[in-house]
Design an enzyme around this catalytic site. Structure first.
Site, PDB file in Angstrom:
ATOM      1  N   GLY A 105       0.796  -1.219   0.000  1.00 34.55           N
ATOM      2  CA  GLY A 105       0.000   0.000   0.000  1.00 34.55           C
ATOM      3  C   GLY A 105       0.828   1.269   0.000  1.00 34.55           C
ATOM      4  O   GLY A 105       0.284   2.373  -0.001  1.00 34.55           O
ATOM      5  N   GLU A 111       4.686   2.574   8.589  1.00 35.77           N
ATOM      6  CA  GLU A 111       4.230   1.350   9.257  1.00 35.77           C
ATOM      7  C   GLU A 111       5.322   0.762  10.140  1.00 35.77           C
ATOM      8  O   GLU A 111       5.057   0.319  11.262  1.00 35.77           O
ATOM      9  CB  GLU A 111       3.775   0.332   8.214  1.00 35.77           C
ATOM     10  CG  GLU A 111       2.461   0.696   7.550  1.00 35.77           C
ATOM     11  CD  GLU A 111       2.110  -0.199   6.389  1.00 35.77           C
ATOM     12  OE1 GLU A 111       0.908  -0.308   6.074  1.00 35.77           O
ATOM     13  OE2 GLU A 111       3.021  -0.794   5.770  1.00 35.77           O
TER      14      GLU A 111
END
Length: 260
Positions: A105, A111
């Site tokens: 993504g 992240e």
């Protein structure tokens, strides 16, 4: 659960629904990016609305932040939140050691920062994401825009000495233009087929000038929740070595306004 969802989407929903139950009042929680994480955010928004749940969320992308605000979740920066009790995110691949490939993504840098600033990282996924050996999914590598071609050449040179089946690298595109991350960087997708030594791969990649971060998450994930289309959720805990299975809460249809 909506009967319009595909079996994989139902599996993702089941995992997201079950993981949403881990969030408690007052927590500081990292929220991942991707379709499974979007369902998690929807589930948490339902709890905010119906149960009065209050927690502070640190999203890993602008997309997740926008969705979280839309459903009533308090969004704060990682700097304001400090250390997090929990991060819940998806994965593109995971293996038996709970090593991951993430970044499909485009949010791998945020992240990884958020996940490593947490007491616990929980991955939610459908069973198709499990692999015997990482590498079938292209490995994303975030690089700075300056001299990215030189960085790509150095990566390809390094791959020649690593235990992989393929060595093709491609600049990720967004239409006719290079894909740009939230930090303004670019992504190279490495078509490796198989990564014989993920730990070595991660170390080698991050030593190459121009590489910001890679999508291998090693020794970061603590637990994986694997959803199934019938609503079952299998939970594997790395610390205890236990495997449990239960049924996700079959709440209302949360997906009528989601793209999937």
């Amino acid at each position: 659960m909506s009967t319009d969802l595909s079996p994989i989407d139902k599996a993702k929903y089941a995992a997201a629904r079950r993981a949403s139950e881990m969030v408690e009042d007052g927590m500081r929680v990292g929220l991942g990016t991707g379709s499974t994480a979007a369902w998690l955010v929807r589930c948490l928004g339902e709890r905010v609305r119906d149960e009065g749940l209050r927690f502070r969320a640190v999203p890993t992308s602008t997309r997740t932040a926008e969705l979280a605000r839309e459903v009533g979740i308090e969004v704060v920066s990682l700097g304001d939140a400090g250390w997090l009790e929990l991060t819940i995110d998806g994965a593109d691949e995971f293996d038996a050691d709970l090593s991951l490939i993430k970044g499909g993504g485009g949010a791998l840098l945020h992240e990884k920062i958020v996940a490593t600033a947490s007491d616990q990282m929980v991955v939610i996924a459908d069973a198709a994401k499990e692999v015997d050996t990482l590498g079938r999914f292209p490995l994303p590598v975030e690089v700075i825009g300056f001299g990215w071609q030189a960085t790509q050449a150095l990566i390809e040179e390094a791959l020649a000495s690593l235990d992989v089946d393929g060595r093709d690298t491609k600049l990720r595109m967004d239409g006719d233009a290079p894909y740009t991350t939230d930090e303004g960087n670019r992504i190279l997708d490495l078509q490796l087929g198989r990564i014989g030594d993920p730990r070595q791969m991660a170390l080698v990649l991050n030593q190459i000038p121009g590489v910001v971060e890679n999508g291998l998450f090693i020794d970061i994930c603590d637990r994986v929740m694997i959803g199934h289309s019938d609503g079952r959720v299998e939970t594997r805990d790395l610390a205890t070595g236990t495997v449990t299975e239960d049924q996700a809460d079959e709440g209302g249809n949360l997906f009528t306004d989601l793209d999937g």
